[in-house]
Scaffold this motif. Structure first.
Motif, PDB file in Angstrom:
ATOM      1  N   MET A  33       0.838  -1.199   0.000  1.00 60.98           N
ATOM      2  CA  MET A  33       0.000   0.000   0.000  1.00 60.98           C
ATOM      3  C   MET A  33       0.880   1.259   0.000  1.00 60.98           C
ATOM      4  SD  MET A  33      -3.016   1.038   2.661  1.00 60.98           S
ATOM      5  CE  MET A  33      -1.910   1.586   3.937  1.00 60.98           C
ATOM      6  N   LEU A  34       1.938   1.273   0.805  1.00 60.64           N
ATOM      7  CA  LEU A  34       2.841   2.429   0.856  1.00 60.64           C
ATOM      8  C   LEU A  34       3.597   2.606  -0.469  1.00 60.64           C
ATOM      9  CD1 LEU A  34       4.262   2.065   4.466  1.00 60.64           C
ATOM     10  CD2 LEU A  34       2.680   3.811   3.642  1.00 60.64           C
ATOM     11  N   ALA A  35       3.979   1.501  -1.098  1.00 64.06           N
ATOM     12  CA  ALA A  35       4.674   1.587  -2.394  1.00 64.06           C
ATOM     13  C   ALA A  35       3.747   2.180  -3.460  1.00 64.06           C
ATOM     14  CB  ALA A  35       5.170   0.210  -2.817  1.00 64.06           C
TER      15      ALA A  35
ATOM     16  N   GLN B 114       4.266   5.688  -5.626  1.00 64.60           N
ATOM     17  CA  GLN B 114       4.208   5.790  -7.086  1.00 64.60           C
ATOM     18  C   GLN B 114       3.228   6.880  -7.519  1.00 64.60           C
ATOM     19  OE1 GLN B 114       3.297   1.876  -8.501  1.00 64.60           O
ATOM     20  NE2 GLN B 114       5.442   1.202  -8.462  1.00 64.60           N
ATOM     21  N   GLU B 115       2.072   6.946  -6.876  1.00 64.11           N
ATOM     22  CA  GLU B 115       1.086   7.982  -7.208  1.00 64.11           C
ATOM     23  C   GLU B 115       1.660   9.367  -6.946  1.00 64.11           C
ATOM     24  OE1 GLU B 115      -2.707   7.412  -5.318  1.00 64.11           O
ATOM     25  OE2 GLU B 115      -2.769   5.298  -5.917  1.00 64.11           O
ATOM     26  N   MET B 116       2.333   9.527  -5.811  1.00 64.16           N
ATOM     27  CA  MET B 116       2.920  10.831  -5.479  1.00 64.16           C
ATOM     28  C   MET B 116       4.011  11.204  -6.481  1.00 64.16           C
ATOM     29  SD  MET B 116       3.006  10.522  -1.364  1.00 64.16           S
ATOM     30  CE  MET B 116       3.510  12.177  -0.983  1.00 64.16           C
TER      31      MET B 116
ATOM     32  N   LEU C 261       4.070  14.495  -8.870  1.00 66.81           N
ATOM     33  CA  LEU C 261       5.196  15.432  -8.918  1.00 66.81           C
ATOM     34  C   LEU C 261       5.685  15.626 -10.347  1.00 66.81           C
ATOM     35  CD1 LEU C 261       7.244  14.411  -5.765  1.00 66.81           C
ATOM     36  CD2 LEU C 261       5.987  16.531  -6.133  1.00 66.81           C
ATOM     37  N   ARG C 262       5.713  14.553 -11.123  1.00 71.16           N
ATOM     38  CA  ARG C 262       6.132  14.669 -12.516  1.00 71.16           C
ATOM     39  C   ARG C 262       5.110  15.434 -13.339  1.00 71.16           C
ATOM     40  NH1 ARG C 262       6.505   9.013 -13.608  1.00 71.16           N
ATOM     41  NH2 ARG C 262       7.234   8.457 -11.577  1.00 71.16           N
TER      42      ARG C 262
END
Length: 190
Positions: free
Chosen positions: A60-62, A66-68, A72-73
């Protein structure tokens, strides 16, 4: 042997000792159980309950990371896209302005050509008028000479007025241009 055990169980001092030993045994059993649970929580496997919970939490943290990272990109990319759109609009406006300036320049070039043609025609007309005026002056001068030989001492008043007017104007003439304005022009080369 039974009899001896019964006597020992009935003895209050022994009973108290047995109770004390039972309590200590229970305490040690519970302590062993707690230590086993701590050990299990520290050393987990993928099949254990705690291990499955930890693996689920890690996934879940991974996913969140990835979403964050994508956000940012996309943030700077979206900003750059907006700036690019603004610059493209600015470039289009500049191109329109350049096109309008080119159209205006071609109009001015055409008008300049027309004005040069008019200037050339006016210069030609001035030359022709100057030649005609010079020829007329010669003719008047010859006529005056002829009259002088015939006995006419004085030239006609009309010829004198024309000469006086030419002297006052200083050799200047008057012409209408193609726009309907009158222009005063002087000697050749002006």
């Amino acid at each position: 042997m039974h009899v001896q055990v019964r006597q020992l169980v009935l003895d209050p001092a022994v009973q108290q000792e047995f109770s004390k030993l039972r309590r200590e045994l229970e305490e040690h059993k519970s302590m062993i159980q707690q230590l086993k649970e701590q050990n299990d929580s520290l050393t987990f496997t993928a099949e254990s309950k705690i291990g499955r919970q930890l693996i689920k939490k890690t996934k879940m943290l991974a996913d969140e990371n990835q979403e964050m990272a994508m956000q940012l990109r996309e943030g700077p990319a979206a900003t750059q896209g907006a700036l690019l759109a603004v610059e493209r609009h600015h470039i289009n406006e500049l191109r329109k302005g350049i096109s309008e300036i080119k159209d205006h320049c071609s109009y001015l070039e055409e008008e300049n050509e027309e004005l040069n043609m008019l200037r050339f025609l006016n210069e030609r007309q001035i030359q022709d008028l100057g030649s005609a005026a010079a020829e007329q002056k010669r003719a008047v001068a010859e006529a005056d000479r002829d009259r002088g030989h015939r006995g006419m001492d004085r030239p006609t008043q009309h010829a004198g007025v024309d000469r006086d007017r030419d002297r006052q104007q200083g050799g200047r003439g008057y012409s209408m241009n193609s726009r309907g304005r009158g222009d005063v022009y002087g000697r050749r080369g002006r």
